[in-house]
Design a protein around this motif. Structure first.
Motif, PDB file in Angstrom:
ATOM      1  N   SER A   1       4.185  -6.693  -3.646  1.00 52.52           N
ATOM      2  CA  SER A   1       4.865  -5.406  -3.567  1.00 52.52           C
ATOM      3  C   SER A   1       4.417  -4.449  -4.663  1.00 52.52           C
ATOM      4  O   SER A   1       4.831  -3.291  -4.690  1.00 52.52           O
ATOM      5  CB  SER A   1       6.381  -5.605  -3.657  1.00 52.52           C
ATOM      6  OG  SER A   1       6.718  -6.258  -4.872  1.00 52.52           O
ATOM      7  N   GLU A   2       3.582  -4.918  -5.594  1.00 48.48           N
ATOM      8  CA  GLU A   2       3.062  -4.048  -6.654  1.00 48.48           C
ATOM      9  C   GLU A   2       2.265  -2.911  -6.038  1.00 48.48           C
ATOM     10  O   GLU A   2       1.507  -3.108  -5.089  1.00 48.48           O
ATOM     11  CB  GLU A   2       2.178  -4.852  -7.597  1.00 48.48           C
ATOM     12  CG  GLU A   2       1.615  -4.032  -8.752  1.00 48.48           C
ATOM     13  CD  GLU A   2       0.710  -4.846  -9.663  1.00 48.48           C
ATOM     14  OE1 GLU A   2       0.138  -4.265 -10.592  1.00 48.48           O
ATOM     15  OE2 GLU A   2       0.578  -6.064  -9.422  1.00 48.48           O
ATOM     16  N   GLN A   3       2.440  -1.713  -6.574  1.00 42.42           N
ATOM     17  CA  GLN A   3       1.784  -0.546  -6.010  1.00 42.42           C
ATOM     18  C   GLN A   3       0.815   0.059  -7.027  1.00 42.42           C
ATOM     19  O   GLN A   3       1.226   0.565  -8.058  1.00 42.42           O
ATOM     20  CB  GLN A   3       2.825   0.492  -5.583  1.00 42.42           C
ATOM     21  CG  GLN A   3       3.759  -0.033  -4.500  1.00 42.42           C
ATOM     22  CD  GLN A   3       4.648   1.054  -3.933  1.00 42.42           C
ATOM     23  OE1 GLN A   3       4.285   2.223  -3.958  1.00 42.42           O
ATOM     24  NE2 GLN A   3       5.806   0.680  -3.435  1.00 42.42           N
ATOM     25  N   ASN A   4      -0.470  -0.014  -6.704  1.00 41.92           N
ATOM     26  CA  ASN A   4      -1.503   0.616  -7.511  1.00 41.92           C
ATOM     27  C   ASN A   4      -2.705   0.872  -6.618  1.00 41.92           C
ATOM     28  O   ASN A   4      -2.732   0.471  -5.447  1.00 41.92           O
ATOM     29  CB  ASN A   4      -1.864  -0.257  -8.730  1.00 41.92           C
ATOM     30  CG  ASN A   4      -2.299  -1.655  -8.322  1.00 41.92           C
ATOM     31  OD1 ASN A   4      -3.227  -1.818  -7.537  1.00 41.92           O
ATOM     32  ND2 ASN A   4      -1.605  -2.669  -8.846  1.00 41.92           N
ATOM     33  N   TYR A   5      -3.723   1.520  -7.159  1.00 35.60           N
ATOM     34  CA  TYR A   5      -4.844   1.941  -6.328  1.00 35.60           C
ATOM     35  C   TYR A   5      -5.730   0.770  -5.905  1.00 35.60           C
ATOM     36  O   TYR A   5      -6.301   0.792  -4.816  1.00 35.60           O
ATOM     37  CB  TYR A   5      -5.662   2.997  -7.070  1.00 35.60           C
ATOM     38  CG  TYR A   5      -4.923   4.311  -7.191  1.00 35.60           C
ATOM     39  CD1 TYR A   5      -4.720   5.114  -6.069  1.00 35.60           C
ATOM     40  CD2 TYR A   5      -4.411   4.740  -8.409  1.00 35.60           C
ATOM     41  CE1 TYR A   5      -4.028   6.307  -6.157  1.00 35.60           C
ATOM     42  CE2 TYR A   5      -3.712   5.936  -8.508  1.00 35.60           C
ATOM     43  CZ  TYR A   5      -3.526   6.713  -7.379  1.00 35.60           C
ATOM     44  OH  TYR A   5      -2.830   7.888  -7.478  1.00 35.60           O
ATOM     45  N   LEU A   6      -5.851  -0.261  -6.715  1.00 37.12           N
ATOM     46  CA  LEU A   6      -6.638  -1.428  -6.316  1.00 37.12           C
ATOM     47  C   LEU A   6      -5.973  -2.145  -5.146  1.00 37.12           C
ATOM     48  O   LEU A   6      -6.643  -2.552  -4.192  1.00 37.12           O
ATOM     49  CB  LEU A   6      -6.804  -2.383  -7.501  1.00 37.12           C
ATOM     50  CG  LEU A   6      -7.735  -1.907  -8.617  1.00 37.12           C
ATOM     51  CD1 LEU A   6      -7.744  -2.919  -9.770  1.00 37.12           C
ATOM     52  CD2 LEU A   6      -9.159  -1.710  -8.088  1.00 37.12           C
ATOM     53  N   ARG A   7      -4.647  -2.301  -5.225  1.00 37.20           N
ATOM     54  CA  ARG A   7      -3.942  -2.939  -4.122  1.00 37.20           C
ATOM     55  C   ARG A   7      -4.035  -2.103  -2.858  1.00 37.20           C
ATOM     56  O   ARG A   7      -4.172  -2.619  -1.750  1.00 37.20           O
ATOM     57  CB  ARG A   7      -2.472  -3.167  -4.490  1.00 37.20           C
ATOM     58  CG  ARG A   7      -1.752  -4.102  -3.509  1.00 37.20           C
ATOM     59  CD  ARG A   7      -0.259  -3.831  -3.486  1.00 37.20           C
ATOM     60  NE  ARG A   7       0.037  -2.487  -3.013  1.00 37.20           N
ATOM     61  CZ  ARG A   7       0.119  -2.156  -1.718  1.00 37.20           C
ATOM     62  NH1 ARG A   7      -0.057  -3.064  -0.789  1.00 37.20           N
ATOM     63  NH2 ARG A   7       0.365  -0.912  -1.353  1.00 37.20           N
ATOM     64  N   LYS A   8      -3.985  -0.771  -3.013  1.00 36.76           N
ATOM     65  CA  LYS A   8      -4.103   0.121  -1.862  1.00 36.76           C
ATOM     66  C   LYS A   8      -5.480  -0.001  -1.220  1.00 36.76           C
ATOM     67  O   LYS A   8      -5.601   0.006   0.008  1.00 36.76           O
ATOM     68  CB  LYS A   8      -3.852   1.565  -2.295  1.00 36.76           C
ATOM     69  CG  LYS A   8      -3.615   2.529  -1.126  1.00 36.76           C
ATOM     70  CD  LYS A   8      -2.284   2.256  -0.447  1.00 36.76           C
ATOM     71  CE  LYS A   8      -1.986   3.275   0.646  1.00 36.76           C
ATOM     72  NZ  LYS A   8      -0.694   3.021   1.301  1.00 36.76           N
TER      73      LYS A   8
END
Length: 247
Positions: free
Chosen positions: A133-140
């Motif tokens: 559920s972590e939100q950052n640009y790499l995960r996106k």
């Protein structure tokens, strides 16, 4: 510099291995139903830890056993042109990126500023199936790669079937089989238009819909959303548009 090259090779190898794992897993889901998702497992751990017995509700329901009312209501709520796009909605993503840039600027460059909006049903599914559920640009970025794999390897109907059977509908409630029983005591096939609109309105903030203690961060008026869904259910398509014949 040899150690740096070795490190970069290890990172690249790990990345490639992870993508291969995603491909194999998605390929299996063409014929096998997922038994759980990364999000479900995380929620089970949050709620129950190492306890064997856990109040997680989930029950798989085949696509043709789910009310068309529910299918239409969820499309209106989450992604009204799901059957027409290829996994992403570029305009919505552009708006989300602009909003994120504004939030980051207001947050004075803090790296933990959350990404906002722009996600299609396929993107939500990619996140729920595999990611945290972590939100950052790499995960996106990884989410977009998985979205492409899902759209390439599975049919739209299969994607929607998996989504409806895995999405969260309350604390420990996953999938339409559990949700329809929990809230209305009926099977998904028997959901009325009004019941479908109620369930679809919960999806942006399912824990808040289920239990008031989760509503501190939610900014949503469920009755208003239900009215909007009811007004627009008949305009959404439940199948891809037929391809034009060429002579």
């Amino acid at each position: 510099m040899r150690w740096l090259r070795y490190f970069l090779k290890c990172v690249l190898g790990g990345f490639v291995a992870m993508q291969i794992y995603f491909v194999i897993q998605i390929g299996l889901w063409a014929v096998i139903n997922p038994d759980s998702t990364a999000f479900q497992r995380a929620e089970r751990w949050r709620l129950c830890g190492l306890q064997w017995s856990c109040p997680i509700q989930s029950s798989w329901v085949p696509y043709d056993k789910i009310s068309s009312n529910l299918k239409r209501a969820v499309l209106v709520s989450e992604d009204d042109i799901f059957f027409q796009h290829m996994g992403v909605r570029v305009e919505d993503m552009q708006k989300a990126w602009a909003k994120n840039a504004q939030l980051n600027q207001q947050g004075r460059g803090k790296s933990k500023t959350a990404l906002r909006g722009g996600s299609t049903i396929t993107q939500q599914l990619a996140k729920n199936l595999f990611l945290s559920s972590e939100q950052n640009y790499l995960r996106k970025a990884q989410e977009l790669l998985i979205t492409g794999l899902l759209e390439t390897m599975l049919s739209k109907q299969r994607l929607y079937e998996i989504y409806l059977n895995s999405v969260e509908w309350g604390e420990g409630i996953f999938g339409i089989g559990a949700a329809s029983q929990h809230y209305f005591g009926v099977s998904p096939a028997l959901l009325s238009r009004e019941q479908a609109a109620v369930l679809a309105s919960a999806l942006p903030a399912p824990k808040c819909f289920d239990k008031v203690q989760y509503c501190r961060r939610a900014n949503i008026h469920f009755p208003t959303r239900q009215d909007f869904i009811l007004e627009n259910m008949d305009r959404v398509a439940l199948a891809p548009a037929p391809k034009a014949k060429t002579r």
